[in-house]
Write a protein that holds these residues in place. Structure first.
Motif, PDB file in Angstrom:
ATOM      1  N   TYR A   1      -0.649   6.001   5.307  1.00 54.51           N
ATOM      2  CA  TYR A   1      -1.585   5.227   4.492  1.00 54.51           C
ATOM      3  C   TYR A   1      -2.097   6.076   3.326  1.00 54.51           C
ATOM      4  CZ  TYR A   1      -1.589   1.913   8.338  1.00 54.51           C
ATOM      5  OH  TYR A   1      -1.201   1.005   9.292  1.00 54.51           O
TER       6      TYR A   1
ATOM      7  N   SER B   1       2.681   1.223   4.197  1.00 54.05           N
ATOM      8  CA  SER B   1       2.321   0.310   5.284  1.00 54.05           C
ATOM      9  C   SER B   1       3.548   0.097   6.155  1.00 54.05           C
ATOM     10  CB  SER B   1       1.818  -1.035   4.755  1.00 54.05           C
ATOM     11  OG  SER B   1       2.893  -1.828   4.285  1.00 54.05           O
TER      12      SER B   1
ATOM     13  N   THR C   1      -0.335  -1.657   0.246  1.00 57.10           N
ATOM     14  CA  THR C   1      -1.689  -1.596   0.805  1.00 57.10           C
ATOM     15  C   THR C   1      -2.600  -1.238  -0.364  1.00 57.10           C
ATOM     16  OG1 THR C   1      -1.295   0.719   1.472  1.00 57.10           O
ATOM     17  CG2 THR C   1      -1.025  -0.976   3.156  1.00 57.10           C
TER      18      THR C   1
ATOM     19  N   GLY D   1       0.476  -5.740   5.123  1.00 56.64           N
ATOM     20  CA  GLY D   1      -0.326  -4.562   4.836  1.00 56.64           C
ATOM     21  C   GLY D   1      -1.783  -4.887   4.597  1.00 56.64           C
TER      22      GLY D   1
END
Length: 403
Positions: free
Chosen positions: A175, A152, A291, A313
């Motif tokens: 990601y 993130s 994330t 995130g």
């Protein structure tokens, strides 16, 4: 032909291990040779790579005496180096600090990629020898990598501003990849256990992940108790294992509240997605995150999320727009983000005083259980939310040299 080595801590149901499995399956479909190295292999492993798997130890760290633990740390880079040489690896990807450090110390010449998956300034707040080593590695060892993947923008910012990371030119925000179609297929498989099926006859809140200090599940227990006091009839289900002291603490907490009969610990599951698809809401009460994969997985199968604001995130995953959460709950495309639960101290709390933030977390869960609006909004925005996690695009970004 490319030969890719994946280096990960465990074979549990954790986010990094599921990410490694996603890469393994995709790169194999691309025609690459792929091998996996687990630092620790346990009989209870959910994620396995069969004949493509190596491991350094079949005993967890808690089972090793201090001398054997030190030997493990000293010998791990040499063992990994031997495997990389044997397999003639063209690329290696390591997941998490320990695997990253060992990979850096192999001094091998393949395209070497590391990945960092959590907000480190919070995680490294405790002063201990391992955290000191991680901080040292950010200043000295990460220069060995061709690429340092941050999952993130917030993690990248935090590493540079708060952790003294000395190699910003090697960093790239990518990601985590997800095969949404496969997740949906898995989520539609039946639950074979009749007792487990019956849990979903009520409204259901689901937690998936390791029971750890990072995940701070006592906040979820406190919020669930507030729901029970409001007369909300629901089940709270935990999928995953973790730290026994954490598990014992939250069971004791639930027992003291008198709500243990409504809380169910199902342990590790090979396919957690069929439970996730049937739940009314996924709940995360973490103190820090990167994330979390489980949020994207929940979006993919159409289950709304209630998460504490444990990192920027979370915004990147759950919303199509930029936001900042302060003191109130924020409704976004994937669910509800509640105020930060972290109060400066990691670890099991010494008191059970209910926080105002836990009350807001309970309010968010109540709304998720009672209103169809969250799910409808998620389904309307699902494809757009998932677009940046396409496994084909992300997997190639990992292997592409930095510009």
């Amino acid at each position: 032909m490319k030969t890719i080595i994946l280096i990960m801590p465990y074979g549990s149901v954790g986010g990094m291990e599921r990410l490694a499995l996603t890469f393994y399956n995709h790169y194999q479909l691309k025609g690459y040779r792929v091998k996996a190295i687990k630092l620790i292999k346990l009989k209870s492993d959910i994620i396995n790579f069969n004949n493509d798997e190596y491991y350094l130890s079949d005993k967890d760290f808690s089972e090793l005496n201090p001398i054997k633990r030190i030997l493990f740390y000293l010998l791990a880079p040499f063992k990994i180096r031997k495997i990389i040489k044997k397999e003639q690896a063209t690329d290696s990807i390591s997941f998490g600090d320990m695997a990253n450090i060992f990979s850096a110390l192999t001094f091998t010449k393949e395209n070497k990629i590391s990945s960092i998956h959590a907000l480190k300034s919070v995680e490294l707040n405790d002063k201990n020898s391992f955290n000191t080593l991680i901080k040292f590695s950010y200043k000295k060892l990460y220069g060995a990598f061709n690429k340092v993947v941050c999952i993130s923008n917030d993690i990248k910012r935090d590493l540079i501003e708060n952790c003294g990371f000395k190699f910003p030119e090697k960093m790239e925000v990518i990601y985590n990849p997800h095969n949404a179609k496969r997740l949906v297929e898995l989520s539609e498989e039946p639950i074979d256990n009749k007792q487990e099926i019956q849990l979903f006859f009520k409204k259901t809140i689901l937690f998936i992940g390791r029971l750890s200090v990072q995940k701070s599940p006592w906040h979820l227990i406190n919020a669930f108790n507030l729901l029970q006091e409001k007369g909300i009839d629901a089940n709270l289900i935990f999928i995953g294992d973790g730290n026994s002291s954490i598990t014992n603490h939250i069971k004791s907490l639930a027992s003291n509240y008198g709500i243990l009969d409504s809380i169910h610990f199902l342990g590790r599951k090979n396919n957690p997605f069929k439970y996730l698809q049937r739940a009314n809401v996924l709940a995360l009460s973490s103190h820090y995150e990167g994330t979390p994969n489980v949020i994207v997985e929940s979006i993919a199968v159409g289950t709304p999320v209630v998460s504490s604001y444990c990192t920027d995130g979370i915004i990147e995953l759950m919303s199509l727009n930029a936001h900042h959460v302060k003191n109130e709950n924020l409704h976004v495309e994937a669910g509800i983000i509640t105020p930060n639960l972290y109060k400066g101290n990691l670890g099991i709390p010494k008191t059970n005083h209910v926080l105002p933030e836990e009350q807001k977390f309970a309010d968010a869960l109540k709304y998720a259980l009672q209103s169809p609006e969250l799910k409808n909004n998620l389904l309307k925005n699902r494809n757009q939310l998932l677009s940046k996690f396409d496994v084909k695009i992300v997997s190639e970004k990992y292997l592409t040299p930095n510009k």
